[in-house]
Design an enzyme around this catalytic site. Structure first.
Site, PDB file in Angstrom:
ATOM      1  N   LEU A 136       0.728  -0.930   0.132  1.00 31.75           N
ATOM      2  CA  LEU A 136       0.134  -0.257  -0.309  1.00 31.75           C
ATOM      3  C   LEU A 136       0.617   1.198  -0.184  1.00 31.75           C
ATOM      4  O   LEU A 136       2.070   1.152   0.428  1.00 31.75           O
ATOM      5  CB  LEU A 136      -0.499  -0.018   0.946  1.00 31.75           C
ATOM      6  CG  LEU A 136      -1.845  -0.963   1.243  1.00 31.75           C
ATOM      7  CD1 LEU A 136      -2.670  -1.143   2.855  1.00 31.75           C
ATOM      8  CD2 LEU A 136      -2.528  -1.296   0.253  1.00 31.75           C
ATOM      9  N   ASP A 137       0.875   2.082  -0.919  1.00 31.61           N
ATOM     10  CA  ASP A 137       1.288   3.546  -0.031  1.00 31.61           C
ATOM     11  C   ASP A 137       0.790   4.176   1.014  1.00 31.61           C
ATOM     12  O   ASP A 137      -0.025   3.550   1.810  1.00 31.61           O
ATOM     13  CB  ASP A 137       0.169   4.429  -1.265  1.00 31.61           C
ATOM     14  CG  ASP A 137       0.625   4.237  -2.878  1.00 31.61           C
ATOM     15  OD1 ASP A 137       1.121   3.604  -3.795  1.00 31.61           O
ATOM     16  OD2 ASP A 137      -0.297   4.721  -3.857  1.00 31.61           O
ATOM     17  N   ARG A 138       1.728   4.943   1.296  1.00 31.74           N
ATOM     18  CA  ARG A 138       2.016   5.774   2.412  1.00 31.74           C
ATOM     19  C   ARG A 138       0.892   6.196   3.076  1.00 31.74           C
ATOM     20  O   ARG A 138       0.755   5.801   5.015  1.00 31.74           O
ATOM     21  CB  ARG A 138       3.211   6.547   2.571  1.00 31.74           C
ATOM     22  CG  ARG A 138       3.773   7.017   3.937  1.00 31.74           C
ATOM     23  CD  ARG A 138       4.020   8.377   4.398  1.00 31.74           C
ATOM     24  NE  ARG A 138       4.043   9.500   3.434  1.00 31.74           N
ATOM     25  CZ  ARG A 138       4.570  11.087   2.597  1.00 31.74           C
ATOM     26  NH1 ARG A 138       5.825  10.902   2.703  1.00 31.74           N
ATOM     27  NH2 ARG A 138       3.974  11.541   2.033  1.00 31.74           N
ATOM     28  N   ARG A 234      -5.630   6.154  -8.122  1.00 34.07           N
ATOM     29  CA  ARG A 234      -5.396   7.349  -8.150  1.00 34.07           C
ATOM     30  C   ARG A 234      -5.260   7.860  -9.362  1.00 34.07           C
ATOM     31  O   ARG A 234      -5.915   9.160  -9.432  1.00 34.07           O
ATOM     32  CB  ARG A 234      -3.749   7.730  -6.733  1.00 34.07           C
ATOM     33  CG  ARG A 234      -4.241   7.417  -5.657  1.00 34.07           C
ATOM     34  CD  ARG A 234      -2.974   7.082  -5.232  1.00 34.07           C
ATOM     35  NE  ARG A 234      -2.434   8.455  -4.692  1.00 34.07           N
ATOM     36  CZ  ARG A 234      -1.107   8.793  -4.244  1.00 34.07           C
ATOM     37  NH1 ARG A 234      -0.305   8.330  -3.958  1.00 34.07           N
ATOM     38  NH2 ARG A 234      -0.856  10.061  -4.142  1.00 34.07           N
TER      39      ARG A 234
END
Length: 294
Positions: A136-138, A234
């Protein structure tokens, strides 16, 4: 540190196969895993050492003692909270908060899930390095799958397309369509090491979306990844004209009550790499998202 040990009983239809062939085909070993076991591990047949070319017989017990794994110098143990949803010998399912990176930055200035996992492994006597299966992205929160050793990571990676991930997101504007499929290739944007963009030269990328709730200025959507490109949701939602709330990188508006973009992995489903049991986990969306209803 306890080494990983796995045992198989030889089925009737595998009678006569060599130990090596059995591990490659029945155990689904990769060449790299087999090489590590051969060089630093141990293979037993009926609790006795055996040459790898020897034939097996129905009912034989094949045991593999996997070697301890080397850890790179980049990731070091660091104490910190981990929300463990599920754990067994082969894997972990974590519920990650927004604002914490999965792996440390190059300058190692901030903690990460990987650092915390190594600290946890040391406490539990687990001699593994970090094997992230679903990253997962930060600033994305929610469920992620981690393999606890190289063998389960190899098996889960082989079945990567079989891991079903569903996300929920808050996007800008009112999405009029009830559902749809975004099928647009994604590539790295020229001149940037972070930002991605829709490009004919990019890799095939597919996202399914369902509209769940429409608010005055925002929409709650559920999304399913059919591919796993960096920043896929996104980029796709921004391309649709509905960037994620808080996602300044892709033209979303920052929110004071949000840590980054409003994106949460709320469900993961997969076949367990060892038991073959169907696994399913869910996570509630962040409470701060209630602010979008106002």
């Amino acid at each position: 540190m306890k080494p990983l040990v796995k045992t198989w009983l030889v089925p009737e239809e595998w009678d006569g196969y060599s130990v090596k062939a059995f591990l490659f085909e029945y155990g689904r070993f990769s060449r790299q895993i087999f090489k590590r076991v051969k060089e630093a591990g141990k293979v037993l047949v009926n609790e006795a050492s055996s040459e790898l070319w020897k034939p097996l017989h129905t009912g034989d017990e094949v045991t593999v003692c996997f070697p301890e794994e080397d850890r790179g110098e980049r990731i070091f143990p660091e104490e910190g909270p981990l929300s463990i949803v599920y754990e067994d010998e082969d894997l972990l399912v974590l519920d990650k908060p927004a604002g914490v990176a999965v792996i440390p930055s190059i300058d190692r200035s901030q903690t990460s899930i990987a650092n915390r996992l190594l600290y946890y492994y040391d406490k539990q006597g687990i001699s593994s390095t970090i094997h992230i299966v679903t990253r997962l992205d930060r600033d994305t929160s929610g469920l992620m799958v981690v393999a606890k050793h190289a063998y389960s990571h190899m098996l889960l990676t082989k079945e990567q397309k079989q891991i079903e991930r569903r996300y929920k997101a808050i996007v800008h504007g009112v999405v009029l369509q009830d559902q749809g499929v975004i099928d647009e290739p994604i590539a790295r944007m020229a001149g940037s090491i972070i930002r991605r963009t829709i490009s004919a030269e990019g890799k095939t990328s597919q996202t399914i979306y369902h509209t769940e709730e429409r608010y005055k200025h925002f929409t709650l959507v559920e999304l399913e990844l059919l591919t796993g490109r960096t920043h896929q949701i996104r980029v796709h939602m921004a391309h649709l004209g509905h960037p994620l709330a808080g996602d300044a990188l892709y033209d979303g508006e920052e929110m004071a009550f949000l840590q980054g973009q409003a994106l949460h992995c709320h469900q993961v489903k997969f076949l367990h790499p060892w038991t073959k049991e169907r696994m399913s986990f869910a996570s509630a969306i962040p409470k701060t998202w209630e602010n979008f209803k106002e």
